[in-house]
Design a protein around this motif. Structure first.
Motif, PDB file in Angstrom:
ATOM      1  N   SER A 434       0.802  -1.223   0.000  1.00 50.92           N
ATOM      2  CA  SER A 434       0.000   0.000   0.000  1.00 50.92           C
ATOM      3  C   SER A 434       0.838   1.278   0.000  1.00 50.92           C
ATOM      4  O   SER A 434       0.700   2.114  -0.886  1.00 50.92           O
ATOM      5  N   ILE A 435       1.702   1.420   1.008  1.00 53.93           N
ATOM      6  CA  ILE A 435       2.412   2.691   1.166  1.00 53.93           C
ATOM      7  C   ILE A 435       3.413   2.917   0.035  1.00 53.93           C
ATOM      8  O   ILE A 435       3.462   3.997  -0.564  1.00 53.93           O
ATOM      9  N   PHE A 436       4.214   1.905  -0.267  1.00 56.23           N
ATOM     10  CA  PHE A 436       5.258   2.094  -1.270  1.00 56.23           C
ATOM     11  C   PHE A 436       4.677   2.392  -2.657  1.00 56.23           C
ATOM     12  O   PHE A 436       5.185   3.290  -3.348  1.00 56.23           O
ATOM     13  N   PRO A 437       3.647   1.679  -3.132  1.00 57.91           N
ATOM     14  CA  PRO A 437       3.063   2.051  -4.424  1.00 57.91           C
ATOM     15  C   PRO A 437       2.551   3.489  -4.451  1.00 57.91           C
ATOM     16  O   PRO A 437       2.684   4.187  -5.464  1.00 57.91           O
ATOM     17  N   HIS A 438       1.971   3.928  -3.329  1.00 56.11           N
ATOM     18  CA  HIS A 438       1.494   5.312  -3.257  1.00 56.11           C
ATOM     19  C   HIS A 438       2.657   6.294  -3.417  1.00 56.11           C
ATOM     20  O   HIS A 438       2.553   7.282  -4.170  1.00 56.11           O
ATOM     21  N   LEU A 439       3.777   6.036  -2.732  1.00 55.29           N
ATOM     22  CA  LEU A 439       4.920   6.936  -2.846  1.00 55.29           C
ATOM     23  C   LEU A 439       5.554   6.862  -4.228  1.00 55.29           C
ATOM     24  O   LEU A 439       6.039   7.873  -4.742  1.00 55.29           O
ATOM     25  N   ARG A 440       5.557   5.681  -4.849  1.00 54.29           N
ATOM     26  CA  ARG A 440       6.093   5.575  -6.212  1.00 54.29           C
ATOM     27  C   ARG A 440       5.284   6.449  -7.174  1.00 54.29           C
ATOM     28  O   ARG A 440       5.846   7.110  -8.046  1.00 54.29           O
TER      29      ARG A 440
END
Length: 520
Positions: A434-440
């Motif tokens: 969840s978090i990493f795809p959002h930051l990408r």
């Protein structure tokens, strides 16, 4: 919206499975580690597949430090009121005020009668519960003089001495569904504890049931809002919505907040034995529900979703107020699973960056979650030290006893590590999903950092597996703690280093780009 003084509380509702006692204790410890306020257990003394609930509560009380404990709910027909009152008070004193009394009038009467209990009609069961609550309160009331004397239809107390008094005002929470029981809750109890799954129409039944609790309270001259409204809930955390409390964490946040704002429910107890569900409920759903309810109470009528959207766009200070936790710099193991000098760094933020208050909270939430992991890692190391000290006993005459104690300590440590390591793995899984795809999507310059963090998550998973293997080997061949100590030391080095690196690289981007904490 009805105003009331009760703070929101969140708990777990665990199955006391006798076949896996260490797992039940580990799940209770996980409830505390994850930040829940309460852990509860169903009570069916006629069920041979379950641990005795009262014995389990006492054991879990000794294995935890902060979390509250309660039966959900204790079976009154098989637990005599005076003895129950003194048991509750005793455990409350021993735990420094961590025990509440969940109480039920009884169900499954064939099973109750089969083990020696009295079969009561529905009306008689309500009367018996009413009498029992009065007796329990009399036993606890040590400020009054004289013996306790009650000549009831179902309970007779002829001169029992008062005491002991509990360490704190123990709440009596009653499981109730029918009109007479609901009025009894309002008249005599401190809390109403139904299960959502027992309401055929779901939340639509709550207004009428709440009204009956209120009616009972007013008839007794009590403030209806003095009675805490509680709810056992079940559901599923899924990527898409399939129904009420069946969907992503953000959906749970909005629906539970709605139950608080519309129906005065201020305690939610999750019925689940799944570690992942417990962690999501405690560390993602609970904080966000508290925040949205607080915002709605401050700005009535805005609605939970509107409040969240408003806060997400509200300006904040230009300076980032969240401080990443520094790496302690100490390495306990001679091994290292990665080269820290090759870690990439995130690009600097824009010079004129302003951080919304909502964004600051998101960055701080990541640090708070990591702090939970750091605290529990310290407890794992402390447990390991205790086990090691207990294993070194030279007295040959006590060899068998030492081995038994060591084996018990090993299993306790193993269960604790299993719960803790599950929490680490799940936290990393949520970040990766969840978090990493959002930051990408938000910042292409973070790609190298996110790639490295995901790689380190895989490495840490392997280090956790090494701890598991060392524990298994120690249980199989007790006596040599070298491999386990090395595995725990390596876990300490890798996890503390990784958490610090992660915070240094993504706390600022999280504060800048935001991320709804119900998904964190």
């Amino acid at each position: 919206m009805t105003e009331h003084a009760h703070e929101l509380a969140f708990g777990g509702f665990l199955t006391p499975t006798a076949a896996q006692p260490e797992q039940v204790v580990a799940l209770a410890a996980l409830c505390e580690q994850a930040g829940l306020d309460l852990v509860t257990f169903q009570d069916h003394p006629y069920q041979p597949g379950f641990l005795d609930t009262w014995t389990l509560m006492a054991y879990v009380a000794a294995a935890t430090e902060r979390i509250g404990l309660a039966g959900n709910v204790l079976n009154l027909p098989l637990r005599q009121p005076v003895v129950l009152a003194r048991s509750i008070a005793s455990l409350d004193l021993l735990t420094g005020g961590r025990v509440e009394l969940g109480l039920g009038a009884g169900a499954f009467w064939d099973a109750i009668e089969a083990v020696g209990g009295r079969r009561l009609s529905p009306g008689a069961a309500v009367t018996a519960l009413d009498e029992a609550i009065g007796i329990i309160r009399e036993i606890w009331d040590t400020d009054r003089r004289g013996m306790v004397r009650v000549e009831g239809e179902h309970y007779r107390v002829v001169g029992a001495k008062r005491g002991p008094a509990p360490a704190h005002p123990v709440g009596i929470w009653v499981g109730a569904y029918k009109p007479r029981m609901l009025r009894l809750v309002g008249r005599a109890a401190d809390g109403w504890l139904p299960s959502l799954s027992y309401l055929p129409k779901g939340p639509d039944e709550l207004p009428a049931m709440n009204a009956l609790v209120d009616e009972g309270a007013r008839a007794a001259g009590r403030d209806p809002d003095a009675i805490r409204r509680m709810l056992n809930v079940t559901g599923a955390f899924t990527r898409s919505s399939t129904g009420f409390l069946a969907g992503p964490p953000q959906q749970w946040v909005e629906e539970l907040a709605g139950l608080t704002l519309e129906h005065r429910i201020t305690t939610f107890i999750l019925g689940s034995d799944e570690p992942r569900a417990i962690q999501i409920f405690a560390q993602e759903v609970a904080p966000a529900v508290r925040e949205l309810v607080a915002a709605e109470r401050t700005t009535p009528g805005s609605g939970a979703r509107a409040v969240a959207e408003e806060q997400a766009t509200t300006g904040g200070p230009a300076t980032l107020a969240v401080t990443p936790t520094p790496d302690p710099g100490v390495r306990l193991s001679t091994r290292s699973p990665w080269d820290e000098s090759t870690r990439p760094t995130a690009p600097p933020p824009p010079a004129d960056q302003v951080y919304p208050a909502r964004g600051q909270a998101v960055g701080q939430h990541l640090v708070d979650v990591h702090d939970h992991l750091r605290q529990e890692l310290a407890q794992v190391r402390d447990l390991l030290a205790q086990v090691t000290r207990g294993a070194v006993t030279p007295e040959g005459a006590r060899a068998a006893l030492n081995q038994m104690t060591m084996r018990q300590n090993n299993w306790t440590l193993g269960a604790y590590c299993a719960a803790y390591c599950t929490m680490v793995t799940q936290h990393h899984g949520l970040e990766d999903a969840s978090i990493f795809p959002h930051l990408r999507r938000s910042d292409a310059g973070l790609a190298a950092v996110l790639d490295r963090l995901e790689e380190e998550h895989v490495v840490i998973h392997g280090v956790v597996e090494d701890v598991d293997r060392a524990l298994v080997e120690l249980i199989r061949q007790p006596g040599d703690f070298t491999a386990l100590q090395e595995a725990v030391d390596l876990l300490t080095d890798t996890l503390l280093s990784h958490l610090s690196y992660e915070e240094r690289q993504i706390v600022e981007p999280l504060a800048r780009h935001g991320f709804y904490p119900g998904q964190l």
